[in-house]
Design a protein around this motif. Sequence first.
Motif, PDB file in Angstrom:
ATOM      1  N   GLY A  14       9.571   1.583   0.224  1.00  0.00           N
ATOM      2  CA  GLY A  14      10.660   1.500   1.199  1.00  0.00           C
ATOM      3  C   GLY A  14      10.361   0.377   2.180  1.00  0.00           C
ATOM      4  N   PRO A  15      11.107   0.301   3.297  1.00  0.00           N
ATOM      5  CA  PRO A  15      10.913  -0.806   4.234  1.00  0.00           C
ATOM      6  C   PRO A  15       9.479  -0.930   4.752  1.00  0.00           C
ATOM      7  N   ALA A  16       8.829   0.177   5.079  1.00  0.00           N
ATOM      8  CA  ALA A  16       7.464   0.103   5.616  1.00  0.00           C
ATOM      9  C   ALA A  16       6.498  -0.422   4.560  1.00  0.00           C
ATOM     10  N   GLY A  17       6.574   0.138   3.363  1.00  0.00           N
ATOM     11  CA  GLY A  17       5.660  -0.251   2.295  1.00  0.00           C
ATOM     12  C   GLY A  17       5.863  -1.691   1.859  1.00  0.00           C
ATOM     13  N   LEU A  18       7.122  -2.098   1.731  1.00  0.00           N
ATOM     14  CA  LEU A  18       7.424  -3.481   1.330  1.00  0.00           C
ATOM     15  C   LEU A  18       6.896  -4.475   2.365  1.00  0.00           C
ATOM     16  N   ALA A  19       7.183  -4.187   3.641  1.00  0.00           N
ATOM     17  CA  ALA A  19       6.772  -5.112   4.702  1.00  0.00           C
ATOM     18  C   ALA A  19       5.252  -5.189   4.780  1.00  0.00           C
ATOM     19  N   CYS A  20       4.602  -4.045   4.644  1.00  0.00           N
ATOM     20  CA  CYS A  20       3.148  -3.996   4.758  1.00  0.00           C
ATOM     21  C   CYS A  20       2.495  -4.750   3.591  1.00  0.00           C
ATOM     22  N   ALA A  21       2.950  -4.459   2.379  1.00  0.00           N
ATOM     23  CA  ALA A  21       2.365  -5.095   1.195  1.00  0.00           C
ATOM     24  C   ALA A  21       2.593  -6.598   1.226  1.00  0.00           C
ATOM     25  N   THR A  22       3.792  -7.004   1.639  1.00  0.00           N
ATOM     26  CA  THR A  22       4.124  -8.427   1.685  1.00  0.00           C
ATOM     27  C   THR A  22       3.196  -9.161   2.646  1.00  0.00           C
ATOM     28  N   ARG A  23       3.091  -8.634   3.853  1.00  0.00           N
ATOM     29  CA  ARG A  23       2.290  -9.292   4.888  1.00  0.00           C
ATOM     30  C   ARG A  23       0.812  -9.350   4.486  1.00  0.00           C
ATOM     31  N   ALA A  24       0.304  -8.253   3.933  1.00  0.00           N
ATOM     32  CA  ALA A  24      -1.116  -8.221   3.555  1.00  0.00           C
ATOM     33  C   ALA A  24      -1.390  -9.199   2.417  1.00  0.00           C
ATOM     34  N   ALA A  25      -0.461  -9.277   1.457  1.00  0.00           N
ATOM     35  CA  ALA A  25      -0.652 -10.193   0.330  1.00  0.00           C
ATOM     36  C   ALA A  25      -0.558 -11.639   0.786  1.00  0.00           C
ATOM     37  N   GLN A  26       0.355 -11.898   1.735  1.00  0.00           N
ATOM     38  CA  GLN A  26       0.486 -13.265   2.260  1.00  0.00           C
ATOM     39  C   GLN A  26      -0.792 -13.729   2.948  1.00  0.00           C
ATOM     40  N   ALA A  27      -1.566 -12.757   3.455  1.00  0.00           N
ATOM     41  CA  ALA A  27      -2.825 -13.103   4.116  1.00  0.00           C
ATOM     42  C   ALA A  27      -3.964 -13.270   3.110  1.00  0.00           C
ATOM     43  N   GLY A  28      -3.650 -13.117   1.828  1.00  0.00           N
ATOM     44  CA  GLY A  28      -4.651 -13.361   0.802  1.00  0.00           C
ATOM     45  C   GLY A  28      -5.390 -12.127   0.323  1.00  0.00           C
ATOM     46  N   LEU A  29      -5.013 -10.947   0.809  1.00  0.00           N
ATOM     47  CA  LEU A  29      -5.679  -9.731   0.329  1.00  0.00           C
ATOM     48  C   LEU A  29      -5.116  -9.341  -1.039  1.00  0.00           C
ATOM     49  N   SER A  30      -5.937  -8.635  -1.824  1.00  0.00           N
ATOM     50  CA  SER A  30      -5.406  -8.099  -3.079  1.00  0.00           C
ATOM     51  C   SER A  30      -4.708  -6.786  -2.757  1.00  0.00           C
ATOM     52  N   VAL A  31      -3.445  -6.718  -3.110  1.00  0.00           N
ATOM     53  CA  VAL A  31      -2.593  -5.606  -2.697  1.00  0.00           C
ATOM     54  C   VAL A  31      -1.904  -5.024  -3.915  1.00  0.00           C
TER      55      VAL A  31
END
Lengths: 464, 378
Positions: A14-31
Amino acid sequence: MVAEPVDVAVIGAGPAGLACATRAAQAGLSVVLLDEQETVGGQIYRAIERSDAQRREILGPDYVAGAALAAEFARSGAAYVPNASVWQVTRERSVHYLKDGKVGSFEAKRVVLATGALERPFPIPGWTLPGVLTAGAAQILLKSAGEVPMEPPVLVGCGPLLYLLGWQYVRAGVPIRALVDTTRNDDRWRAKRHLLSALRAWPDLRKGLQLIRTLREAGVPIHEAADDLRIEGAPGEDGTERAHALSFSVRGVPQRIEANVILLHQGVVPNTQFSWSLRAAHRWDDAQLCFTPQTDSWGELDVTGIFVAGDGGGIAGAKAAQAQGEVTALAIIAQLEAIDQATRDRAAGPLLRRLADARRIRPFLDSLYRPRDENRVPQDDVVVCRCEEVSAGEVRRIVALGCEGPNQAKSFGRCGMGPCQGRMCGLTVTELIADARKVPPASVGYYRIRPPIKPLTLGELAGE
Amino acid sequence: MNSAVANEADVLVIGGGLHGSSSAFFLASRGARVTVLEADYVGRHASGVNAGGVRTLGRPLPEIPLALMSREIWHNIVETIGDDAGFVASGQMKIAESEAELDECRARVALLEAHGFAHEKIIDRASVLELEPALAPHVTGAIWVEQDGYALPYRTTAAFRRAAQAREAVFHEGTPVQRIEQRGERWYAQTPSGTFSAGHLVVTAGAWAGELAQQVGEPVPVYPEGLMLMVTHRVAPFCRSTLGATGRPLSFKQFDNGTVVIGGKLIGIADLPGRHGEVDFARLVRSANTVVDLFPHLRHLGINRAWAGVEALTSDSLPVISPSRRASNLTYSFGYCASGFQLGPGCGKLVSELVLDGVASLPLDAFAIDRFGAVATA
């Protein structure tokens, strides 16, 4: 079960999970983002990537807002596991899931529970009859399959989702038999205290008023201040009993509406199955009449490395969930040392302001659409646990025998022990026992939630 | 310790599980004024969440007289406590899956017969499949005990508690005992809700009993384990008896409501200070395999819930049922090694004899608290 290592496992798209995963992946973490559905979007943006122009027109701009989020996630580099039901998260951050009949696991450095909200149970006489659905379930049918009721429904209860569904039906050309609203004038008086802060969320407020106006203009009969709700059954074509009419009264005057489809809704509550199963601390929220997990300002539970983002931590809606997902991602990025704390705090500033803005309307809404006591703590003949068919009267009887909380209710009378694991009856049973014992819900507590959180067969566990 | 002690009784029982409730019941039945102190609520841990097996089958030799005596009480449970406790004498069966396993079963039954016990019987493959037609055809035979069965654990514990209360026993829940102390002949127990005192102390605190014995200066090699179970969704009746296996760990039974409980000494994780047992699903995979091997049609049956109860295990797999060797007026009954449910009624009776008569009606030498020799104190 060989577990795959990953920096961040996010549960729920949902919105929380999408936003969280997107931001973390953009920072280079494996998500990795795990979700039960075929496509991203959660409940609010269900099937957003597959909806055509006509369906988007019916569902409205708040739904279409999810498309940008989904697109950004798709570009983020985060791994996505659809059709995956997560059946256990351990305190050591193992995430066990089932996909296509096979079990799999991730070992995550950080876990984000973005499991959203559930509809609050609406235990009134007849609520278990065929033909009675929740408004949320009806809306999911509309979003994912474009399905609408075969016969004009009666919409019963209160809360934004109920009016939104009515508005969407009107736009889809679906006739509505009636809106039976449980909100009363004293609710409006109570809510007025919070009007000033709600006014700062004026666009949301105006949107809400427009929904009801649209229903009125479309000629939908609206009955306000309804109480003594009762769904009457009658034998259907195949002889089994099904919903046939809704009876209620308005200021003491009895009313009755015949209808074969009755859609109930009285708000949503956090889905806390995972946070309870992790034995995280929870508190009773008297404004939202539900338990919420206790977190720090970044969403971290008292279980190290496990976070809650979105409505699962308290109902605040999609915009707040999205901001909170990003805030949680920032905390995780900093914990895993991809940014320093100063960078985290700078980036979090505007998000926290957006979060605060999105929450401003809540006290007003919670107060205005506070579900009535009689619709939460039912009379004796109403079934509260549908799986094991335990009535409110039976729960009161076992309280008299010395049962002090939901877990003893399980042992005494199997209440909450069925396949839904108390998702449907948990809050009702807590409030029922609290009412019978004349103590606050906080001191009654909640079911101990045990895995598997989602269905899993012996053969699947055996790895066959 | 404050000197004004209001909470006086003849016997103070620490631990409101099945053994504590049963002990309280038998003590109160003979006129003793009993107070039970329970840290959580009655039946919260092993007593309320075990698999409910009422099993004499497969017990170590010293336990057999106790189990047979307890079985008499189970078969008269309604007359005893006024509740049937959900007891069903369904029989218990220990299945052999190969000739070698069946030989093992034969040797076991021969050993019991040499000691004069005839309750366990060998049955052949045809009889096994006649009793349980849904079993996979590879079984070779079994040990069968017709008078064993199962009961509902929480209901049993609650029923003993209510029967004890009907005989004036007083239960205090949410009352953890922090310290025990003897002054003169009298015992005192400190709790957050005050000090309780009685002429005699009984310790039936399960996994938490070791700490109390330690306070008296007689440490016991007892350690906690989280014993795991899982229960399925409902399924049409297909198995009447309670099943175990010979070559692999299994305890399996279908309850009247159709749900199937699967266990068999599966070790999970015990969190003693947190008062919680945690499930380790990786270790449940093996039980799931065993079950679908024996009942292939259960492959598609959903698991409803898995949990773990905190149990007390000892180094020689036998409980402690014993007067203290260090102090007077102190009796222990704990450490039942995940097999204590069936013994609950019988051992409650034996405890009442130890307290009120000074001697029990069955030999308890194998369960003495000083049998372990020197134990390193933690």
